[in-house]
Every structure is written in C-alpha cells, then in structure tokens.
Design an enzyme around this catalytic site. Structure first.
Site, mmCIF file in Angstrom:
data_model
loop_
_atom_site.group_PDB
_atom_site.id
_atom_site.type_symbol
_atom_site.label_atom_id
_atom_site.label_comp_id
_atom_site.label_asym_id
_atom_site.label_seq_id
_atom_site.Cartn_x
_atom_site.Cartn_y
_atom_site.Cartn_z
ATOM 1 N N GLY A 40 0.851 -1.207 0.000
ATOM 2 C CA GLY A 40 0.000 0.000 0.000
ATOM 3 C C GLY A 40 0.875 1.241 0.000
ATOM 4 N N ASP A 153 -9.539 -9.596 3.612
ATOM 5 C CA ASP A 153 -8.547 -9.642 2.515
ATOM 6 C C ASP A 153 -7.596 -10.818 2.693
ATOM 7 O OD1 ASP A 153 -6.110 -7.378 0.970
ATOM 8 O OD2 ASP A 153 -7.427 -8.910 0.128
#
Ligand SMILES: CC[C@@H]1C(=O)N(C)c2cnc(-c3ccc[nH]3)nc2N1C1CCCC1
Length: 308
Positions: A40, A153
């Site tokens: 990320g 996730d």
C-alpha cells in the site's frame, strides 16, 4: 554491547548504521535494515531494536502520502484492530509511533515471507502441506472472528511464514469490526483479492466472506492458481457471481468437497469455522506435525502410511 542471549546472534551488518529511527514514546532506537517490499502506502523494512537486539518488520508510511484525514484514519483503524489481536497464527503488533516525516507500524518479523513466495517456487503444494497450513489458517481466522473482526482480505500474500514455518495472518487494512449480532457490512474500502459474491454484489456481507477467501486460498495452494482467475477482472467477476470453477483431475475428493463447501455461492451454506476442522479433508490424510523450511523450495516426501 552485550549480544542478546536468548536469540541467535543477529547479523547486524545487514543494518544500516546511517539510518537510525527513534521512537521517543518508548525511548527505543531502531537501525533500518533491508527493504522487504511495498504494501500500500508503506515501504517495509527490517528494523533492529537496539535495546533488545530483536528484529521486527516495520511499515513506514510517509506523512506526505497520507495527508488526507480519511487516509490517516484508515491507518489508525488498521493499528487499532491489529493491536488487540494476540494469537499464534496472527501477526503480532509491536508498536506504533510517528516522527516529523513518517508514521511507523512495527510488527512481528516473518523471515520466510509469504505463501505467495512458497507457491512461486513450488508451483503446487502437497495435500499434507495444505492440511498443515489450512489448520493453522482456520485457527487464526477463528480467533479473529471470536474478536468480532472480519479480515476481508485473506490471500496468499497475507499468509506469512516465520522460521518455524508457522503461518501468521497479516494486513488488517481492509478488516472491520462487527458491532452487533447479525450485522451485515455493505461496503469495503478497497478491493479484496479473493472477493466473495455477496461483497461484489453489495448484498451485505459478514464473517462468511472470510470462509469464501479461505476456500480460494486452499484451491490456489493445491492447483497453483486461484479458482476464478481469468485474463480480465471483469471475466473473473462473471465467474465469481456465476460460481463457475473446476478442479484438475489430481485433486482428491475430500479436498474438492471441502473447497466446494467454502465456495458455496450462498454465505449461509458455507461451513461454520467451529465445524471446519471436523471436515473429512482434515481427518482423511497425513497431517505433518511440523514442516522444514526446505518445503519453501522443494516438495517434501512424507512417510507412506498403510492403513491397517
Ligand atoms: C511489514 C509488512 C508485512 C507484514 O505485515 N509483516 C508482519 C511482515 C513481517 N515480516 C516480513 C518479512 C519478509 C522477509 C523477512 N521478513 N514481511 C512482512 N510484511 C511484508 C513486507 C512486504 C510485503 C509484506
């Protein structure tokens, strides 16, 4: 400097003495080590805690990259959720701190990276190895759900391995807390990798979305690629909503049956995590009590048992 006795001597030459990171809230100094990768907004590094000689994995996020309030909120939510979780098969949170330019999330080091790397080397895993990892994954998810948290996730890249080949569930960036019995979440901020049909169709989702992802993980470990993978995301979504997937011939019947249960289109038809380990898949074959790190690169040969 006294070398820390209870851990093998850390090879500190991997750590850059020119790159000191200081956490004033705990008066801890870290040396930054090798780049582990990007996740990320974060650049992830090994961090050597000079007080204890312990090595951690640090997510370092430049404040300039999380300037908008909701981005900072997301990071703080991830930290809040990860902070409260303490389990053998969940990555341990160590500390969170900031300085002028960055925020730092210091986490348990998992030296053998993730199941992505293992599968890249191995192409597919043997059924006993899958039984070994799936057992640890189920225990970790059961714990996370018992804290009223949905991970949302679960994917091979979030299944990290330490030097004892113990699986550690990582990355609570898409996780959410269920506030009341029966609550259905309507949205996810981000795109889960193994996304369940009810999440795709925004029909409301809950813990069952993690069971769906677990089925996708098991399929990928046995077959070498995820069940609904196609050339385009759109086609993949068509396959997911159409629940269309198939198995290569070599996948055993007990594996197929368990994966099919996890990939049931209707969430309420998927197995409850408290029953999962009773499934025939887990009791029908060899269950290794440990795995050697050589399994990261070479298929193990298990002693052949003749049942009589
Ligand atoms: C720090 C982020 C993430 C992570 O969450 N942990 C716990 C972790 C631990 N050890 C490692 C680690 C890899 C090699 C040695 N340790 N990596 C971790 N990662 C990786 C870094 C890059 C993508 C995900």
């Amino acid at each position: 400097r006294e070398i820390n006795k209870d851990r093998e001597n850390v090879n500190i030459s991997n750590f850059d003495p020119n790159y000191i990171i200081y956490d004033s809230s705990t008066d801890t100094t870290y040396l930054r080590g090798r780049l582990l990768g990007k996740g990320g907004f974060a650049r992830c590094y090994e961090l050597l805690d000079l007080n204890t000689d312990k090595v951690y994995a640090g997510k370092i996020i430049a404040k300039s990259r999380i300037a908008k309030p909701h981005q900072k909120q997301k990071i703080l939510r991830e930290v809040e959720l990860q902070k409260e979780l303490k389990h053998k098969h969940v990555v341990e949170f160590h500390s969170y701190f900031e300085d002028e330019e960055n925020v730092y999330i210091v986490l348990e080091n998992c030296n053998r990276k993730s199941l992505v790397h293992m599968l890249k080397h191995r192409k597919t895993l043997t059924e006993p190895e899958v039984r070994y990892f799936m057992t640890q994954l189920v225990e970790g998810i059961r714990y996370i759900h018992s804290c009223n948290i949905i991970h949302r996730d679960l994917k091979l890249g979030n299944m990290l391995l330490n030097d004892d080949m113990q699986l550690k569930i990582a990355d609570f960036g898409l996780a959410t807390r269920v506030e009341y019995e029966g609550e259905k979440k309507m949205t996810v901020c981000g795109t889960p990798n193994y996304i369940a049909p009810e999440v795709l169709q925004k029909r409301g989702h809950s813990f069952e979305a993690d069971v769906w992802a677990m089925g996708c993980v098991m399929y990928a470990l046995l077959v070498g690629h995820p069940p609904f993978e196609t050339a385009t995301l759109k086609e993949t979504y068509v396959r997911i909503t159409g629940n269309s997937f198939s198995f290569p011939d070599y996948v055993s019947l007990s594996s197929r049956n368990f994966i099919k249960k996890c990939l049931a289109h209707e969430p309420e038809l998927r197995p409850k995590l408290d029953e999962v380990l009773q499934d025939e898949f887990f009791s029908s074959g060899h269950m290794p009590s440990f795995l050697s790190v050589s399994c990261c690169t070479n298929a193990p040969r298990f002693p052949v048992y003749t049942k009589f």
